[in-house]
Design a protein around this motif. Structure first.
Motif, short mmCIF file in Angstrom:
data_model
loop_
_atom_site.label_atom_id
_atom_site.label_comp_id
_atom_site.label_asym_id
_atom_site.label_seq_id
_atom_site.Cartn_x
_atom_site.Cartn_y
_atom_site.Cartn_z
N LEU A 199 30.92 -45.66 -26.55
CA LEU A 199 32.05 -46.05 -27.40
C LEU A 199 33.21 -46.58 -26.57
CD1 LEU A 199 32.14 -43.14 -30.02
CD2 LEU A 199 30.99 -45.35 -30.20
N ALA A 200 33.50 -45.89 -25.47
CA ALA A 200 34.62 -46.30 -24.63
C ALA A 200 34.46 -45.75 -23.22
CB ALA A 200 35.94 -45.81 -25.23
N GLY A 231 33.94 -46.18 -33.63
CA GLY A 231 33.75 -44.73 -33.65
C GLY A 231 35.00 -44.02 -33.16
N THR A 232 34.88 -42.74 -32.88
CA THR A 232 36.00 -41.95 -32.36
C THR A 232 35.59 -41.32 -31.04
OG1 THR A 232 36.83 -41.45 -34.58
CG2 THR A 232 37.58 -40.03 -32.79
N VAL A 233 36.42 -41.48 -30.04
CA VAL A 233 36.12 -40.99 -28.71
C VAL A 233 37.28 -40.13 -28.21
CG1 VAL A 233 37.13 -42.96 -27.50
CG2 VAL A 233 35.30 -41.67 -26.42
N THR A 234 36.98 -39.15 -27.37
CA THR A 234 38.00 -38.29 -26.78
C THR A 234 38.08 -38.56 -25.28
OG1 THR A 234 37.65 -36.55 -28.42
CG2 THR A 234 38.76 -35.92 -26.38
N ILE A 235 39.28 -38.84 -24.81
CA ILE A 235 39.52 -39.05 -23.39
C ILE A 235 40.22 -37.83 -22.82
CG2 ILE A 235 40.57 -40.51 -21.63
CD1 ILE A 235 38.36 -41.89 -23.23
N THR A 236 39.70 -37.30 -21.74
CA THR A 236 40.28 -36.11 -21.10
C THR A 236 40.83 -36.48 -19.73
OG1 THR A 236 38.67 -34.68 -22.21
CG2 THR A 236 39.83 -33.76 -20.30
N LYS A 245 43.90 -33.80 -23.67
CA LYS A 245 42.94 -34.65 -24.35
C LYS A 245 43.63 -35.51 -25.40
CE LYS A 245 39.04 -31.44 -23.84
NZ LYS A 245 37.96 -30.72 -24.54
N ILE A 246 43.06 -36.68 -25.61
CA ILE A 246 43.58 -37.56 -26.66
C ILE A 246 42.41 -38.27 -27.34
CG2 ILE A 246 43.93 -39.50 -25.07
CD1 ILE A 246 46.46 -40.17 -26.77
N LYS A 247 42.48 -38.37 -28.65
CA LYS A 247 41.43 -39.03 -29.42
C LYS A 247 41.82 -40.48 -29.70
CE LYS A 247 39.42 -35.03 -31.78
NZ LYS A 247 39.06 -34.44 -33.10
N ILE A 248 40.82 -41.34 -29.66
CA ILE A 248 41.04 -42.76 -29.95
C ILE A 248 40.07 -43.20 -31.04
CG2 ILE A 248 41.11 -45.10 -29.02
CD1 ILE A 248 41.61 -43.94 -26.28
N ALA A 249 40.61 -43.66 -32.14
CA ALA A 249 39.79 -44.19 -33.23
C ALA A 249 39.56 -45.67 -32.99
CB ALA A 249 40.49 -43.97 -34.57
N ILE A 250 38.30 -46.07 -32.92
CA ILE A 250 37.96 -47.45 -32.58
C ILE A 250 37.43 -48.18 -33.82
CG2 ILE A 250 36.65 -48.94 -31.03
CD1 ILE A 250 36.28 -46.46 -29.23
N LYS A 251 38.07 -49.27 -34.15
CA LYS A 251 37.63 -50.09 -35.27
C LYS A 251 36.92 -51.34 -34.76
CE LYS A 251 41.58 -48.64 -38.10
NZ LYS A 251 42.78 -49.11 -38.86
#
Length: 323
Positions: A113-114, A128-133, A145-151
């Motif tokens: 996803l990313a 989708g939705t991915v979490t970056i740590t 942590k931060i969540k990123i919603a990908i369109k």
């Protein structure tokens, strides 16, 4: 009177003796304090092995600066959003601001996803939705942590780029001439020379990728450098990595070569013709033998979504021809 003089003489003698002792003692003391030629001041102390005096002025040891650990990492927002093909630069907040080691490491919960690099730049690849740590590298074990919603983004196209969606003509120099190194390999290219009896090879992935790369570079008015070709797909990847002829990466881009890992004992290579959001479209060729001599219409050719032919092969990476 005589007794007084006598007593005075004794007293005077005692005084002179006292003065003499004082002077001798004072001289010895002075020698003890200033004993070397350069006048380095010393104090009496325990004699060393050689009978010298210890230095009375010891240098003060400088205290090592105390390391300040990171106490907290955070983001100004709990969630971000973006579209496929975009890049986001993360800006984590580190407290205290005077932490000694402010370096961080980054990781993605789903690299399909990313992806994220060491500088915190996130590349959005699929919907989708991915979490970056991000984690502290000073041993404090602090993280955030931060969540990123990908369109799904818009199709990435180059106005001067023309995608190949049909089999190349047999008259095309890019595919059917000695300029394409694989065309000279009877067994590994769609030549007009027979091998293994009366059978002919009517196409394979490396032959097609070489021809398509030549075509793309020529149409973009870029001097073609086809020296990375001549081996199997993974060999092409390694040769380019060694020579650094073209840039590489994990992001699909129009006009790039995509190299796949081995499956069923073989690697594969294709050409990215279009990137539409999280959908990747490629052109590619396969290997097949026929009893008749090949022509343009005989070539095993495919244009479509990347997963249709890749058979779930893992993508090693992309080679950017015109980046």
């Amino acid at each position: 009177m005589g007794r007084f003089v006598k007593r005075s003489g004794i007293f005077f003698s005692l005084v002179c003796m006292a003065v003499f002792v004082f002077l001798v003692w004072g001289s010895a003391e002075a020698e003890a304090f200033f004993s070397d030629e350069e006048g380095t001041r010393q104090v009496q102390g325990d004699e060393g092995e050689e009978g010298g005096y210890r230095d009375g002025y010891e240098e003060e040891e400088e205290e090592e600066p105390q390391e300040i650990k990171i106490k907290k990492i955070s983001f100004s927002k709990k969630k971000l959003s973006g579209k496929t093909g975009e890049k986001i630069k993360l800006k984590p907040i580190i407290k205290p601001s005077n932490a000694t080691n402010r370096k961080l490491s980054y990781s993605s919960s789903n690299k399909k996803l990313a992806t994220v690099n060491s500088k915190g730049v996130v590349t959005l690849k699929k919907k989708g939705t991915v979490t970056i740590t991000c984690k502290a590298k000073d041993g404090s074990k602090k993280k955030a942590k931060i969540k990123i919603a990908i369109k799904k983004g818009k199709a990435v196209t180059n106005s001067s780029f023309k995608a190949r969606t049909t089999v190349p003509s047999f008259s095309s120099k890019y595919y059917f001439s000695s300029g394409n190194v694989y065309f000279n390999y009877d067994r590994y290219a769609p030549t007009r020379n027979s091998f293994d009896g009366n059978k002919y090879c009517i196409g394979n992935c490396t032959w097609y990728a070489c021809g398509r790369a030549w075509e793309i570079l020529d149409k973009a008015k870029v001097e073609p450098d086809l020296t990375i070709f001549g081996s199997n797909p993974y060999g092409i990847w390694l040769k380019n990595k060694q020579t650094k002829t073209y840039k590489t990466g994990k992001m699909p881009k129009q006009g790039a070569l995509v190299v796949f890992g081995a499956q069923y004992g073989s690697y594969h290579i294709a050409v990215v013709e279009k990137v539409d959001g999280d959908e990747i479209y490629v052109s590619e060729s396969g290997y097949k033998t026929m009893s008749t001599r090949p022509s343009g219409s005989d070539i095993v050719f495919h244009y479509g979504k990347i997963e249709e032919w890749s058979r779930n092969r893992q993508i090693i990476g992309y080679i950017y021809l015109i980046d």
